[in-house]
Scaffold this motif. Structure first.
Motif, PDB file in Angstrom:
ATOM      1  N   LYS B 227      59.079   3.187  62.275  1.00  0.00           N
ATOM      2  CA  LYS B 227      58.283   2.945  63.482  1.00  0.00           C
ATOM      3  C   LYS B 227      59.156   2.340  64.582  1.00  0.00           C
ATOM      4  O   LYS B 227      58.972   2.646  65.761  1.00  0.00           O
ATOM      5  CB  LYS B 227      57.115   2.015  63.161  1.00  0.00           C
ATOM      6  CG  LYS B 227      55.978   2.715  62.424  1.00  0.00           C
ATOM      7  CD  LYS B 227      54.796   1.773  62.241  1.00  0.00           C
ATOM      8  CE  LYS B 227      53.639   2.480  61.564  1.00  0.00           C
ATOM      9  NZ  LYS B 227      52.554   1.538  61.227  1.00  0.00           N
ATOM     10  N   ALA B 228      60.078   1.484  64.183  1.00  0.00           N
ATOM     11  CA  ALA B 228      60.985   0.884  65.180  1.00  0.00           C
ATOM     12  C   ALA B 228      61.793   1.986  65.846  1.00  0.00           C
ATOM     13  O   ALA B 228      61.933   2.014  67.074  1.00  0.00           O
ATOM     14  CB  ALA B 228      61.908  -0.130  64.507  1.00  0.00           C
ATOM     15  N   GLU B 229      62.300   2.908  65.053  1.00  0.00           N
ATOM     16  CA  GLU B 229      63.082   4.020  65.627  1.00  0.00           C
ATOM     17  C   GLU B 229      62.247   4.813  66.628  1.00  0.00           C
ATOM     18  O   GLU B 229      62.701   5.136  67.731  1.00  0.00           O
ATOM     19  CB  GLU B 229      63.567   4.960  64.510  1.00  0.00           C
ATOM     20  CG  GLU B 229      64.378   6.119  65.061  1.00  0.00           C
ATOM     21  CD  GLU B 229      64.535   7.286  64.081  1.00  0.00           C
ATOM     22  OE1 GLU B 229      64.529   7.042  62.872  1.00  0.00           O
ATOM     23  OE2 GLU B 229      64.648   8.431  64.556  1.00  0.00           O
ATOM     24  N   SER B 230      61.009   5.076  66.241  1.00  0.00           N
ATOM     25  CA  SER B 230      60.140   5.864  67.110  1.00  0.00           C
ATOM     26  C   SER B 230      59.927   5.169  68.458  1.00  0.00           C
ATOM     27  O   SER B 230      59.974   5.814  69.517  1.00  0.00           O
ATOM     28  CB  SER B 230      58.812   6.071  66.371  1.00  0.00           C
ATOM     29  OG  SER B 230      57.874   6.614  67.224  1.00  0.00           O
ATOM     30  N   GLU B 231      59.721   3.856  68.415  1.00  0.00           N
ATOM     31  CA  GLU B 231      59.483   3.123  69.672  1.00  0.00           C
ATOM     32  C   GLU B 231      60.759   3.030  70.507  1.00  0.00           C
ATOM     33  O   GLU B 231      60.718   3.195  71.728  1.00  0.00           O
ATOM     34  CB  GLU B 231      58.943   1.721  69.376  1.00  0.00           C
ATOM     35  CG  GLU B 231      57.565   1.712  68.734  1.00  0.00           C
ATOM     36  CD  GLU B 231      56.512   2.447  69.569  1.00  0.00           C
ATOM     37  OE1 GLU B 231      56.625   2.440  70.812  1.00  0.00           O
ATOM     38  OE2 GLU B 231      55.592   3.040  68.974  1.00  0.00           O
ATOM     39  N   PHE B 232      61.885   2.761  69.856  1.00  0.00           N
ATOM     40  CA  PHE B 232      63.145   2.691  70.613  1.00  0.00           C
ATOM     41  C   PHE B 232      63.460   4.058  71.250  1.00  0.00           C
ATOM     42  O   PHE B 232      63.968   4.141  72.362  1.00  0.00           O
ATOM     43  CB  PHE B 232      64.301   2.241  69.719  1.00  0.00           C
ATOM     44  CG  PHE B 232      64.202   0.806  69.267  1.00  0.00           C
ATOM     45  CD1 PHE B 232      63.761  -0.187  70.127  1.00  0.00           C
ATOM     46  CD2 PHE B 232      64.559   0.426  67.977  1.00  0.00           C
ATOM     47  CE1 PHE B 232      63.664  -1.519  69.725  1.00  0.00           C
ATOM     48  CE2 PHE B 232      64.472  -0.887  67.564  1.00  0.00           C
ATOM     49  CZ  PHE B 232      64.021  -1.862  68.442  1.00  0.00           C
ATOM     50  N   ARG B 233      63.137   5.100  70.515  1.00  0.00           N
ATOM     51  CA  ARG B 233      63.386   6.438  71.051  1.00  0.00           C
ATOM     52  C   ARG B 233      62.491   6.684  72.280  1.00  0.00           C
ATOM     53  O   ARG B 233      62.947   7.242  73.288  1.00  0.00           O
ATOM     54  CB  ARG B 233      63.121   7.490  69.952  1.00  0.00           C
ATOM     55  CG  ARG B 233      63.875   8.770  70.145  1.00  0.00           C
ATOM     56  CD  ARG B 233      63.644   9.717  68.989  1.00  0.00           C
ATOM     57  NE  ARG B 233      64.405   9.415  67.805  1.00  0.00           N
ATOM     58  CZ  ARG B 233      65.725   9.632  67.669  1.00  0.00           C
ATOM     59  NH1 ARG B 233      66.427  10.118  68.670  1.00  0.00           N
ATOM     60  NH2 ARG B 233      66.335   9.326  66.544  1.00  0.00           N
ATOM     61  N   ALA B 234      61.240   6.230  72.185  1.00  0.00           N
ATOM     62  CA  ALA B 234      60.320   6.390  73.324  1.00  0.00           C
ATOM     63  C   ALA B 234      60.862   5.633  74.539  1.00  0.00           C
ATOM     64  O   ALA B 234      60.788   6.118  75.673  1.00  0.00           O
ATOM     65  CB  ALA B 234      58.930   5.883  72.946  1.00  0.00           C
ATOM     66  N   GLU B 235      61.420   4.453  74.294  1.00  0.00           N
ATOM     67  CA  GLU B 235      61.953   3.658  75.407  1.00  0.00           C
ATOM     68  C   GLU B 235      63.181   4.331  76.025  1.00  0.00           C
ATOM     69  O   GLU B 235      63.312   4.379  77.257  1.00  0.00           O
ATOM     70  CB  GLU B 235      62.320   2.249  74.911  1.00  0.00           C
ATOM     71  CG  GLU B 235      62.659   1.276  76.024  1.00  0.00           C
ATOM     72  CD  GLU B 235      61.444   0.868  76.855  1.00  0.00           C
ATOM     73  OE1 GLU B 235      60.357   0.717  76.274  1.00  0.00           O
ATOM     74  OE2 GLU B 235      61.585   0.717  78.081  1.00  0.00           O
ATOM     75  N   THR B 236      64.053   4.868  75.182  1.00  0.00           N
ATOM     76  CA  THR B 236      65.242   5.523  75.742  1.00  0.00           C
ATOM     77  C   THR B 236      64.866   6.812  76.480  1.00  0.00           C
ATOM     78  O   THR B 236      65.542   7.198  77.420  1.00  0.00           O
ATOM     79  CB  THR B 236      66.296   5.853  74.655  1.00  0.00           C
ATOM     80  OG1 THR B 236      65.681   6.635  73.643  1.00  0.00           O
ATOM     81  CG2 THR B 236      66.891   4.618  74.036  1.00  0.00           C
ATOM     82  N   ASP B 237      63.778   7.451  76.062  1.00  0.00           N
ATOM     83  CA  ASP B 237      63.305   8.626  76.798  1.00  0.00           C
ATOM     84  C   ASP B 237      62.829   8.219  78.194  1.00  0.00           C
ATOM     85  O   ASP B 237      63.061   8.923  79.178  1.00  0.00           O
ATOM     86  CB  ASP B 237      62.165   9.318  76.039  1.00  0.00           C
ATOM     87  CG  ASP B 237      62.671  10.050  74.801  1.00  0.00           C
ATOM     88  OD1 ASP B 237      63.901  10.232  74.694  1.00  0.00           O
ATOM     89  OD2 ASP B 237      61.852  10.399  73.938  1.00  0.00           O
ATOM     90  N   LEU B 238      62.126   7.064  78.234  1.00  0.00           N
ATOM     91  CA  LEU B 238      61.614   6.586  79.517  1.00  0.00           C
ATOM     92  C   LEU B 238      62.723   6.042  80.407  1.00  0.00           C
ATOM     93  O   LEU B 238      62.709   6.231  81.621  1.00  0.00           O
ATOM     94  CB  LEU B 238      60.617   5.434  79.276  1.00  0.00           C
ATOM     95  CG  LEU B 238      59.189   5.801  78.903  1.00  0.00           C
ATOM     96  CD1 LEU B 238      58.404   4.543  78.592  1.00  0.00           C
ATOM     97  CD2 LEU B 238      58.527   6.553  80.049  1.00  0.00           C
ATOM     98  N   GLU B 239      63.647   5.324  79.770  1.00  0.00           N
ATOM     99  CA  GLU B 239      64.717   4.670  80.532  1.00  0.00           C
ATOM    100  C   GLU B 239      66.082   5.070  79.963  1.00  0.00           C
ATOM    101  O   GLU B 239      66.723   4.268  79.273  1.00  0.00           O
ATOM    102  CB  GLU B 239      64.575   3.152  80.434  1.00  0.00           C
ATOM    103  CG  GLU B 239      63.319   2.599  81.061  1.00  0.00           C
ATOM    104  CD  GLU B 239      63.379   1.083  81.110  1.00  0.00           C
ATOM    105  OE1 GLU B 239      63.887   0.545  82.108  1.00  0.00           O
ATOM    106  OE2 GLU B 239      62.941   0.443  80.141  1.00  0.00           O
ATOM    107  N   PRO B 240      66.496   6.286  80.244  1.00  0.00           N
ATOM    108  CA  PRO B 240      67.754   6.752  79.642  1.00  0.00           C
ATOM    109  C   PRO B 240      68.978   5.959  80.078  1.00  0.00           C
ATOM    110  O   PRO B 240      70.003   6.004  79.403  1.00  0.00           O
ATOM    111  CB  PRO B 240      67.849   8.217  80.089  1.00  0.00           C
ATOM    112  CG  PRO B 240      66.903   8.353  81.221  1.00  0.00           C
ATOM    113  CD  PRO B 240      65.833   7.334  81.051  1.00  0.00           C
ATOM    114  N   GLY B 241      68.857   5.206  81.148  1.00  0.00           N
ATOM    115  CA  GLY B 241      70.007   4.425  81.615  1.00  0.00           C
ATOM    116  C   GLY B 241      70.009   3.002  81.116  1.00  0.00           C
ATOM    117  O   GLY B 241      70.869   2.203  81.505  1.00  0.00           O
TER     118      GLY B 241
END
Lengths: 525, 351
Positions: B227-241
């Motif tokens: 679940k942590a991976e899924s959320e971190f991935r969602a954040e990097t999708d939103l804020e790729p920088g």
């Protein structure tokens, strides 16, 4: 999961055989005596040589006084004889095992035929003093502790028989947890069990078997007493292939020990140099259970240590040349075990595909851990992870209920070639998990009989179909396993067997048919 | 003390007896006998009741003796006689503040121009933005003053709480209100409640920056790595920088044993924000696990350059030792182990 199935059909199923009524009595108190949460040893042995594994459970005791009230049947250790129909009969009293010894709060058990008379003996560890029960061969046991000089004293945890000097007589290693007493006990922050560092470390004990029914304490002269630990688990194997049994000790909250057998009666502690003392980040684990087997079929024994939640279980791969590397992450154990606390552990091929799988009895040490950290759990279901070519994936352990699991013993209870598990549970009945694997994979079981070597053949290295097994009954946590050596063969129906006995004798058997238990007697060479 | 500077003038305008008592008061103060100084300065005020400096000296001595409420009356008297005594103004402000008369202290501290004490008074009166401004000004003059740092931290925390309270009461169904509640639950380690609030926040504003990162950190604490991976991935999708979320994603991938993916993500995090020790440490680990020993060595060495004495530096020494042992470089391995031991347990005796 990168081509690895996340979950497969269940292999293990809970089984409540008729006649097994044991309940472990840890007797938890508000005083939070540490011994309350550390017991739960289990043994699988064929005490009457009828070909059926029997069950032995170690009980705790009453925590109302220093005698622990072990005369009360509620607090007895229990021996259950397996009947031909799969039911069990409580033979504790008939076997003479009903006197656990006042002043003893029970912990674990080791099993082997220490006097080479053909019958397995029992060594029961305790907080208090330990008891060696000699198997008389007629269904009864005799307490020979005083004669054998193996009482130990203090707080003993796991123990194991092995032949460190290859003289054909099984020696005895006893781990001791810490310098602790009821009087010195205290609860720690937020009214819970104290971490191990609150109490002084102690030395472990190595007893050399003299062969006349007595043992000599060689802890000091062997070097074992040169290091103090907080030791809970012990397992043996020959990690450097020099023909002498080495010892791995799981220590709680400090560096682990790897005692290299120098082959001259002494040992050198090499865990740090070998890369098995700490995590790959250099941090200490809360080591509890251990197994010392080759999980990736490269012929060299690896080491797995069970730890507390948020540490992950440590899997040390034997790289050769006396070095190991921590492979918890690459093998998938990081993700599988980051939130779990493990005790009894076995690398055992449950689906007979030729790869040793992983089973762990789980549960946090603190019975009120949820009040301190809601994300951790005192009771947890056991972990079964199947080995797919060296990477582990969770499978249905057959027990979805959460347990305060501690000891775990592995063996084939119904002689169907599939390894079963018995889990010791604190303040509860044990859990028996029968293996009903239906993939049709073949198997081979080997009953070793040493002649020059110890009669159980413990310490023999057996190679079948590219897999290596080191014969031992020790490992796990405070428990003793089926002594028969087991191999999953996949689709092989005919195999060769190579054995290197502790005596140095090597033996090759060719074209052995699968799906049977074979007796192999040590050749005269 | 400014008040004592007026003592010369005092000697010229009052009776010799008052001067003697003033001298005795000064001597007593210099010798550390504050109680005797107070007795002598009190006699000066009795013998010269219209002399402001006499009251200033008495008040100053009382403050020095921690008699803050006793100091208020003489200092007020001094200012009645001579309202231009800045030192008296400042001391009266201290005395009032220390005696709990915060509101009354405020104008005196403003006149005295003491931003530190003024900031403390404003903090006590709930004027958090003003308090923060003055405490920051005071810290510019007295950096690393523990008292000022404490009050600045407290004022900032209370301002933050005030804002969150306003948010939760005015906009209870907003994503931000749910996120705020979730963060409070995380601090209390009540993770199921935190998860519920985070989920409500995501439902309201799935694109709120930082939300998935915070959720990922919560799942990591549980720990639920998937679940942590899924959320971190969602954040990097939103804020790729965003380097932080990239590092978090890489690190959790590493913990899951997905070492190649971890290496790629950690390399990206390192490019986004170079020289972040945590990123470099995990990247080194990923490189080591993927067989890139030179890359791993370089990154661990850089961690040690950046943080010579931290836990991360100790871990880097330990990891380098393992790397060198594998390479057969026993001398280098021994050196790294020695550095590790030294950081973990202190240098060996005699070193």
């Amino acid at each position: 999961m990168r081509g690895v199935p996340a979950l497969i059909a269940s292999l293990l199923f809970t089984f409540s055989p008729s006649g097994v009524t044991f309940r472990q009595e840890a007797s938890p108190t508000p005083a939070k005596y540490l011994i309350e949460t550390m017991g739960g040893g289990v043994a699988l042995l064929d005490y009457n040589n009828d070909g059926l594994l029997d069950l032995f459970f170690v009980n705790g005791g009453h925590l109302g006084g220093a005698d622990f009230n072990r005369d009360d049947p509620k607090y007895w250790n229990r021996l259950y004889r397996q009947n031909p129909d799969g039911s069990f009969t409580d033979v504790t009293a008939a076997a003479g095992l009903n006197h656990a010894g006042n002043g003893n709060y029970g912990m674990g058990v080791a099993v082997a035929d220490y006097d080479n008379d053909g019958y397995p003996d029992l060594y029961v560890t305790s907080f208090g003093h330990n008891v060696l029960y000699h198997n008389n061969g007629n269904g009864t046991f005799t307490d020979v502790t005083a004669k054998a000089h193996v009482e130990a004293g203090g707080w003993s945890a796991s123990a194991g028989f092995f032949d460190f000097d290859n003289d054909g007589k099984l020696d005895l290693f006893v781990t001791r947890y810490m310098d602790w007493s009821l009087a010195a006990s205290k609860p720690c922050a937020r009214q819970t069990y104290c971490p191990p560092g609150e109490f002084p470390a102690v030395t472990n004990i190595l007893y050399r078997n003299r062969g006349d029914g007595t043992f000599e304490d060689v802890s000091a002269k062997s070097g074992i007493a040169s290091r103090k630990g907080r030791s809970l688990g012990v397992a043996f194997s020959d990690y450097d292939g020099d023909g002498f049994a080495d010892i791995f000790i799981a220590n709680d909250g400090m560096e682990q020990f790897l005692w290299h057998n120098n082959g001259n009666g002494t040992f050198s502690e090499r865990a740090l140099d070998a890369g098995v003392a700490l995590s790959d980040d250099g941090n200490a684990f809360a080591g509890m259970g251990v197994d010392f087997r080759d999980y990736d079929n490269d012929g060299k024994p690896d080491i797995i240590v069970t730890n507390l939640a948020r540490q992950t279980y440590a899997l040390y791969h034997n790289d050769g040349n006396g070095r190991f590397s921590c492979r918890s992450l690459e093998t998938g154990l990081g993700a599988l075990t980051a939130g779990s606390s493990g005790w009894g552990v076995g690398l055992v091929d449950f689906d007979n595909d030729g790869w040793k799988d992983l089973f762990v009895a789980q549960g946090h040490v603190m019975d009120n851990v949820e009040q301190i950290d809601a994300s951790l759990h005192y009771r947890e279901p056991p972990l079964l992870a199947l080995n797919h070519g060296g990477r582990f994936a969770r499978a249905d352990s057959g027990e979805n209920a959460a347990l305060a699991g501690r000891g775990a013993a592995f063996g084939d209870l119904n002689n169907d070639g599939l390894k079963d598990v018995v889990v010791g549970v604190l303040n509860d009945k044990p859990v028996i998990l029968m293996n009903k694997n239906a993939n049709g994979a073949h198997w081979l079981g080997i009953r070793l009989q040493g002649v020059r070597s110890n009669r159980d053949g413990l310490g023999a290295i057996v190679i079948v179909n590219g897999q290596t097994q080191y014969a031992q009954t020790s490992g796990s946590y405070q428990s003793a396993n089926d002594k028969r050596v087991h191999f999953g063969l996949g689709d092989k129906t005919l195999v060769d067997i190579q054995i290197r006995w502790p005596s140095g004798v090597t033996q090759h058997l060719k074209n052995i048919a699968a799906d049977q238990y074979v007796d192999v007697k040590e050749a005269a060479q | 003390m400014t008040a004592f500077l007026a003592i010369g003038l005092l000697f010229q305008t009052v009776s010799p007896e008052a001067v003697e008592h003033a001298k005795a008061g000064l001597a007593a103060k210099q010798s550390g006998d504050i109680k005797e100084a107070i007795v002598e300065f009190r006699k000066v005020t009795e013998l010269a009741p219209d002399l402001a400096a006499g009251y200033v000296n008495l008040g100053a001595a009382m403050i020095e003796n921690h008699q803050y409420s006793d100091a208020i009356a003489p200092l007020k008297k001094a200012l009645n006689i001579n309202p231009s005594l800045t030192g008296a103004e400042q001391m009266l402000g201290y005395a009032l503040l220390s005696s709990g008369y915060t509101k009354e202290a405020l104008p005196h501290l403003e006149k005295a121009g003491d931003p530190g004490a003024l900031g403390i008074a404003q903090l006590k009166l709930g004027q958090f933005p003003e308090a923060i401004k003055n405490l920051n000004a005071a810290l510019e003059k007295h950096p690393n003053n523990p008292g000022l740092l404490y009050y600045l931290g407290r004022a900032s925390g209370l301002l933050s709480k005030q804002a969150f309270d306003a948010l939760e009461s005015s906009f209870p169904n907003s994503a931000e209100a749910h996120q705020s509640l979730a963060e409070n639950y995380v601090a209390l380690r009540r993770l199921p409640e935190a998860e519920r609030e985070y989920q409500a926040a995501v439902k309201a504003r799935p694109d709120l920056p930082g939300l998935h990162l915070a959720m990922g950190e919560m799942y990591l604490a549980m720990p639920d790595l998937a679940k942590a991976e899924s959320e971190f991935r969602a954040e990097t999708d939103l804020e790729p920088g965003d380097a932080e979320s990239s590092y978090r994603l890489g690190d959790v991938l590493l913990k899951e044993g997905k070492v190649k993916e971890a290496k790629a993500e950690l390399t990206r995090a390192d490019n986004l924000r170079p020289n972040m020790p945590e990123t470099l440490y995990s990247l080194a680990k990923a490189r080591s696990l993927t067989g890139d020993a030179p890359g791993a060595e370089k990154n661990w060495k850089r961690v040690i350059e950046l943080e010579a004495h931290s836990d991360l530096a100790a871990q880097s020494h330990f990891s380098l030792a393992a790397l060198y042992r594998k390479q057969g470089k026993q001398t280098e391995a021994a050196h790294e182990m020695s550095e590790y031991e030294s950081l973990k347990h202190g240098p060996p005796a005699g070193k």
